[in-house]
Scaffold this active site. Structure first.
Site, PDB file in Angstrom:
ATOM      1  N   TYR A 100       0.858  -1.189   0.000  1.00  0.00           N
ATOM      2  CA  TYR A 100       0.000   0.000   0.000  1.00  0.00           C
ATOM      3  C   TYR A 100       0.891   1.235   0.000  1.00  0.00           C
ATOM      4  CZ  TYR A 100      -2.894   3.774   1.880  1.00  0.00           C
ATOM      5  OH  TYR A 100      -3.537   4.966   2.054  1.00  0.00           O
ATOM      6  N   GLU A 183      -2.620   7.579  -4.679  1.00  0.00           N
ATOM      7  CA  GLU A 183      -2.587   6.313  -3.931  1.00  0.00           C
ATOM      8  C   GLU A 183      -2.546   5.121  -4.869  1.00  0.00           C
ATOM      9  OE1 GLU A 183      -5.434   5.551  -0.451  1.00  0.00           O
ATOM     10  OE2 GLU A 183      -6.146   4.105  -1.937  1.00  0.00           O
TER      11      GLU A 183
END
Ligand code: GDP
Ligand code: MN
Length: 361
Positions: A100, A183
Site C-alpha cells: 500500500y 494512492e
C-alpha cells in the site's frame, strides 16, 4: 476532483509506473468479441467513484470464456447505489505481494507525507486500526523534486528496490498533477515486475484549469442549467426547496430548516440584483428537483427589487407551494403583487421556515 481509476492510471503510466494492459468500455456492445481475442485471465473493474469497490462487488475475476458474460452483469449493476457506466477490463496480474502506498499533504508540517504498508489490499483500513505500526510514514521538504533515497529505504523496508522507484514516480505524479492524494492500493509484485493494480488520484479543485480538466464534468443537468444562469446551486435530498440572495442569507435559511427539523432540497443563491427573469429561472429550477414539496424564497431587497422578485415568482408558476419572505426595496409592491395571486407571505425568515417544515411534516 477525484479521478476514476482508468484516468489515474493513464497519468501514472506517463511517469513510468507500470499498469496492466486493459481496455475501457462504456457499452456492453463494445466488448462483444470472440473469446480468442481475450487474454487467458482478466479482471473486470467497475469505474465508479466508490470506496471499497472490490468488497462491494465492483471487481470481478473472469477468464476468456466468461469475460463477456461477466462484463454484461457488471454493466447492469449498481455498486453501493452508483450505476456502472464504464468498466475497465484488464489482463489479470499474477500477484505475489500487495503493498500500500499513498501520498498526501501534512497540513500541520506543510510537507508532503508518504504512507507505506507491507500489507496492502482491500483490508488496509482494518490493518491500520489493528496494528498501528503496520503503516510507516515519512515527510520531507516540498522543495525537493525527488523523495530522498534514505527516506525511501526507511519507508519501504524490505520491499524490492523497484517498489522504491515506483513510490518516487508516484511522487512525481503527485507534484505534476497538483494532487491532494495519490494512492496505489495494491501496488503489487509479479513475476514480470512491479505494477499499479489500482490507482487513485484526487486533483486540487483550485488547479483544474491549469490541469486542463473540465470543472463541471460531473454536474447533473440541473447543476449545468444553474451554471448557465450563474446561480450557486447545490442539490440535496430533502423536501424544502430554498432560494435566497447572498450565500450568507441562503446558508442561514438552510441552518434554520435543520434547526426546525426539516430537510433542505437544495441551496440556491440567485446573487445580487436579480431581475424577474432570473428569479423565474431559479424557481423553476428548484421546483424541478424531484424531492421538493415546498419552496422557501427568502430574499432581501437591496439592489434587488422585491417587485421584480414577485413578478419572477408569479411567472414561474411553480407546481408546489411557494412561501415567501421579502424585505427591503419595493417590498410593499412585491407583497401586493403576490397576495393578488394568492401566494403565502410571512414577515420573517423564522416564520417562513417554520411554515415550510410544517407543510412537509
Ligand atoms: P478496490 O476494492 O476498489 O480498491 O479495487 P482494487 O482494484 O484494489 O481491487 C481489489 C482487489 O482485487 C485487490 O486488492 C486484489 O487483491 C484483487 N485484484 C485486482 N486486480 C488484480 C489482478 O490483476 N490480479 C489479481 N490476482 N488480483 C487482482
Ligand atoms: Mn484498491
Amino acid at each position: 476532483m477525484k479521478l476514476l481509476e482508468y484516468e489515474a492510471k493513464q497519468f501514472f503510466a506517463q511517469e513510468g509506473i507500470r499498469i496492466p494492459k486493459g481496455i475501457l468500455a462504456s457499452k456492453y456492445e463494445e466488448i462483444c468479441t470472440p473469446s480468442s481475442t481475450w487474454p487467458e485471465n482478466v479482471v473486470i473493474k467497475a469505474q465508479v467513484d466508490v470506496g471499497g469497490r472490490g468488497k462491494a462487488g465492483g471487481v470481478l475475476m473472469a477468464d476468456h470464456t466468461t469475460v463477456i458474460e461477466t462484463a454484461r452483469k457488471l454493466f447492469n449493476s449498481t455498486i453501493k447505489g452508483v450505476p456502472v457506466q464504464r468498466i475497465l477490463i484488464e489482463e489479470r496480474l499474477a500477484i505475489q505481494h500487495e503493498y500500500y502506498v499513498s501520498i498526501t499533504i501534512d497540513r500541520t508540517k506543510k510537507q508532503p507525507v508518504i504512507l507505506f504498508a507491507e500489507a496492502g489490499g482491500v483490508d488496509i483500513e482494518e490493518t491500520a486500526h489493528a496494528k498501528k505500526d503496520a503503516i510507516r510514514s515519512v515527510s520531507f521538504s516540498p522543495l525537493l523534486s525527488d523523495v530522498p533515497g534514505f527516506l525511501l529505504r526507511e519507508l519501504c523496508g524490505n520491499a524490492p528496490g523497484e517498489i522504491q522507484k515506483t513510490v518516487n514516480q508516484l511522487y512525481h505524479v503527485f507534484c505534476k498533477k497538483d494532487a491532494l492524494l495519490a494512492e496505489i492500493n495494491p501496488l503489487v509484485t509479479t513475476p514480470d515486475g512491479v505494477y499499479a493494480a489500482d490507482a487513485k488520484l484526487i486533483i486540487d479543485d483550485n488547479c483544474l484549469d491549469r490541469q486542463g480538466i473540465a470543472v463541471n464534468r460531473d454536474l447533473t443537468d440541473r447543476e449545468r442549467e444553474a451554471e448557465k444562469h450563474g446561480f450557486s446551486f447545490v442539490e440535496m435530498d430533502g423536501s424544502i426547496g430554498v432560494i435566497g440572495n447572498g450565500a450568507g442569507l441562503t446558508m442561514a435559511t438552510l441552518d434554520l430548516i435543520e434547526y426546525y427539523g426539516g430537510r433542505a432540497a437544495d441551496f440556491l443563491d440567485v446573487g445580487g440584483g436579480a431581475d424577474s427573469e432570473r428569479v423565474m429561472h431559479a424557481v423553476r429550477l428548484v421546483a424541478g428537483v424531484p424531492s421538493v414539496k415546498v419552496i422557501v424564497v427568502n430574499l432581501l431587497g437591496g439592489i434587488t427589487r422585491c417587485d421584480e422578485v414577485a413578478r419572477g415568482i408569479i411567472a414561474a408558476g411553480a407546481p408546489v407551494p411557494v412561501i415567501v419572505r421579502i424585505a427591503g426595496t419595493n417590498a410593499e409592491e412585491g407583497r401586493r403583487l403576490l397576495s393578488e395571486k394568492g401566494y403565502e407571505m410571512l414577515d420573517t425568515m423564522d416564520h417562513v421556515v417554520k411554515k415550510a417544515v410544517e407543510v412537509t411534516g
